[in-house]
Design an enzyme around this catalytic site. Structure first.
Site, mmCIF file in Angstrom:
data_model
loop_
_atom_site.group_PDB
_atom_site.id
_atom_site.type_symbol
_atom_site.label_atom_id
_atom_site.label_comp_id
_atom_site.label_asym_id
_atom_site.label_seq_id
_atom_site.Cartn_x
_atom_site.Cartn_y
_atom_site.Cartn_z
ATOM 1 N N TRP A 99 -50.546 -118.816 10.869
ATOM 2 C CA TRP A 99 -51.044 -118.381 9.557
ATOM 3 C C TRP A 99 -50.931 -116.866 9.413
ATOM 4 O O TRP A 99 -50.547 -116.358 8.357
ATOM 5 C CB TRP A 99 -52.476 -118.857 9.318
ATOM 6 C CG TRP A 99 -52.567 -120.355 9.289
ATOM 7 C CD1 TRP A 99 -53.267 -121.153 10.139
ATOM 8 C CD2 TRP A 99 -51.906 -121.244 8.368
ATOM 9 N NE1 TRP A 99 -53.080 -122.469 9.808
ATOM 10 C CE2 TRP A 99 -52.257 -122.556 8.734
ATOM 11 C CE3 TRP A 99 -51.049 -121.059 7.277
ATOM 12 C CZ2 TRP A 99 -51.794 -123.685 8.045
ATOM 13 C CZ3 TRP A 99 -50.582 -122.180 6.586
ATOM 14 C CH2 TRP A 99 -50.955 -123.478 6.976
ATOM 15 N N ASP A 166 -58.647 -113.546 6.719
ATOM 16 C CA ASP A 166 -58.423 -114.946 6.377
ATOM 17 C C ASP A 166 -59.434 -115.766 7.169
ATOM 18 O O ASP A 166 -59.327 -115.896 8.389
ATOM 19 C CB ASP A 166 -56.981 -115.335 6.753
ATOM 20 C CG ASP A 166 -56.686 -116.821 6.516
ATOM 21 O OD1 ASP A 166 -57.594 -117.554 6.082
ATOM 22 O OD2 ASP A 166 -55.536 -117.243 6.770
ATOM 23 N N LYS A 190 -61.101 -126.664 4.593
ATOM 24 C CA LYS A 190 -61.449 -126.819 6.004
ATOM 25 C C LYS A 190 -62.967 -126.937 6.168
ATOM 26 O O LYS A 190 -63.447 -127.768 6.891
ATOM 27 C CB LYS A 190 -60.935 -125.643 6.831
ATOM 28 C CG LYS A 190 -59.472 -125.255 6.577
ATOM 29 C CD LYS A 190 -58.497 -126.148 7.311
ATOM 30 C CE LYS A 190 -57.059 -126.003 6.862
ATOM 31 N NZ LYS A 190 -56.504 -124.662 6.857
HETATM 32 C C1 LIG Z 1 -55.131 -123.996 6.483
HETATM 33 C C2 LIG Z 1 -55.033 -122.537 6.619
HETATM 34 C C3 LIG Z 1 -54.278 -121.758 5.737
HETATM 35 C C4 LIG Z 1 -53.454 -122.347 4.624
HETATM 36 O O1 LIG Z 1 -54.249 -122.760 3.594
HETATM 37 P P1 LIG Z 1 -53.647 -123.367 2.238
HETATM 38 O O2 LIG Z 1 -54.875 -123.449 1.410
HETATM 39 O O3 LIG Z 1 -53.034 -124.676 2.575
HETATM 40 O O4 LIG Z 1 -52.656 -122.413 1.702
HETATM 41 C C5 LIG Z 1 -54.280 -120.395 5.917
HETATM 42 N N1 LIG Z 1 -54.960 -119.812 6.914
HETATM 43 C C6 LIG Z 1 -55.694 -120.537 7.789
HETATM 44 C C7 LIG Z 1 -56.437 -119.835 8.872
HETATM 45 C C8 LIG Z 1 -55.759 -121.915 7.670
HETATM 46 O O5 LIG Z 1 -56.468 -122.646 8.526
#
Ligand SMILES: *Cc1c(COP(=O)(O)O)cnc(C)c1O
Length: 354
Positions: A99, A166, A190
């Site tokens: 990511w 993030d 998540k």
């Molecule tokens: C799942 C995830 C993403 C991607 O998220 P989307 O909403 O599918 O774009 C980005 N960063 C992390 C840490 C993730 O777990």
């Protein structure tokens, strides 16, 4: 019977939130319409947005000089929106996995990127530490929890430049000092709700005029001014987030869930470390409480283990292709019993295989 859902995402949601959402999908607040049918400008939805915003602020202790935004396009759109709005010349990134790399790739479209640290040398099995943060960069971007590799920052760097994080896969799993960050973003699916909405917590004064052309929808300023209502927000996804955060508040908030998350992680990693058949994949001090990656020492048994997991109602534990083996995602709404079901199976598997 609900499955033991240990999938990496979209993840398990609290049953109370699912029940509320199911009811609202049929008849919202007894108004004779579904929440899927109402105007986003209606009083009823305004209340939902207001409640969800207050819950985010209250649960995370967000200071008053921050805005809470509910956007679309997932965390992946934030990979681009962050540099579009905040990268003037150069930005610093920590490369801690897939990511983080996707974020770096987007930032490179808009300026110079300084990758200040990386754990790529050991397949991202640890969190880079003790790096120098350059003061000539516009911001430092980090990833608090690396969903794919199962590593998590237990402490955040003290940054002399704006800190952007993030937090897609561990937001609301533990208390964080929001005032240390200038921008936090998280795809909801998540740990805080369903797919379709992305939470952005942004310090109001970090936005300066940028030289590039930024489309209206890609500007944070548009959404701050519009209160996340510049265009039609993802009404139902926000509702499910509200119901999920109401559940979190009802059980005592982020410090209470942190205790439970610790219990789940201890139970699980203790099994990995004592069971002769299994091994962990990450540096012990960087192990994630949200996503636990583990391997069978003999990969020929992988298929059989997955088959037995399925037979016991344990779902979503096949590892990501870049790590292999297994991954147990123990998000907030995953009950201790689900982790217990997995560790019981691991014990049983060791007895039968010995
Ligand atoms: C799942 C995830 C993403 C991607 O998220 P989307 O909403 O599918 O774009 C980005 N960063 C992390 C840490 C993730 O777990």
């Amino acid at each position: 019977m609900r499955k033991h859902n240990l999938g990496a995402g979209p993840g398990v949601l609290p049953e109370s939130a699912l029940q509320k959402s199911a009811a609202a999908a049929l008849d919202f607040n007894n108004i004779g319409m579904s929440i899927l049918e109402i105007s986003h400008r209606s009083k009823d939805f305004e209340q939902v947005l207001e409640n969800t915003t207050s819950l985010v602020k209250e649960l995370l202790g967000v200071p008053d000089n921050y805005s809470i935004l509910f956007l679309q396009g997932g965390a992946s759109t934030q990979f681009a929106m962050v540099p579009m709005n905040l990268l003037h010349t150069k930005a610093a990134y920590v490369d801690s996995g897939v990511w983080a790399n996707k974020a770096i790739k987007e930032a490179k479209l808009f300026g110079e990127v300084n990758v200040v640290a990386s754990s790529k040398d050991q397949n991202y099995s640890y969190i880079p530490k003790n790096y120098v943060i350059p003061t000539d960069c516009d911001y430092l971007h980090i990833t608090s929890n690396n969903t794919i590799y199962g590593t998590q920052m237990s402490a955040f760097p003290t940054s002399p430049i704006p800190l952007i994080c993030d937090m897609s896969s561990d937001i609301f799993s533990r208390p964080v000092d929001v005032s240390k960050f200038d921008l936090i973003y998280a795809g909801a699916q998540k740990n805080m709700g369903p797919a379709g909405v992305t939470l952005v917590i942004i310090k109001n004064d970090i936005l300066k005029e940028v030289k590039r052309v930024v489309p209206t929808m890609m500007r944070y300023a548009t959404h701050i001014e519009g209160g996340s209502m510049y265009n039609t927000p993802p009404v139902f996804s926000i509702y499910v987030c509200m119901a999920t955060l109401e559940w979190l508040k009802s059980i005592g908030g982020v410090s209470a869930i942190e205790k439970i998350n610790k219990q789940k992680a201890e139970l699980f990693y203790n099994e990995v470390d004592t069971n002769p058949l299994f091994t962990g994949t990450c540096a012990v001090e960087d192990r994630s409480r949200m996503n636990a990656c583990f391997l069978l020492k003999n990969p020929e048994l992988d298929e059989e283990f997955l088959k037995q997991a399925k037979a016991h109602g344990i779902i979503g534990i096949k590892g990501h292709r870049s790590v292999g083996g297994f991954r147990a995602s123990m998000y907030n709404a995953a009950p201790l019993e689900s982790v217990k079901a997995l560790t019981d199976l691991m014990k049983d598997f060791a007895l039968k295989t010995a």
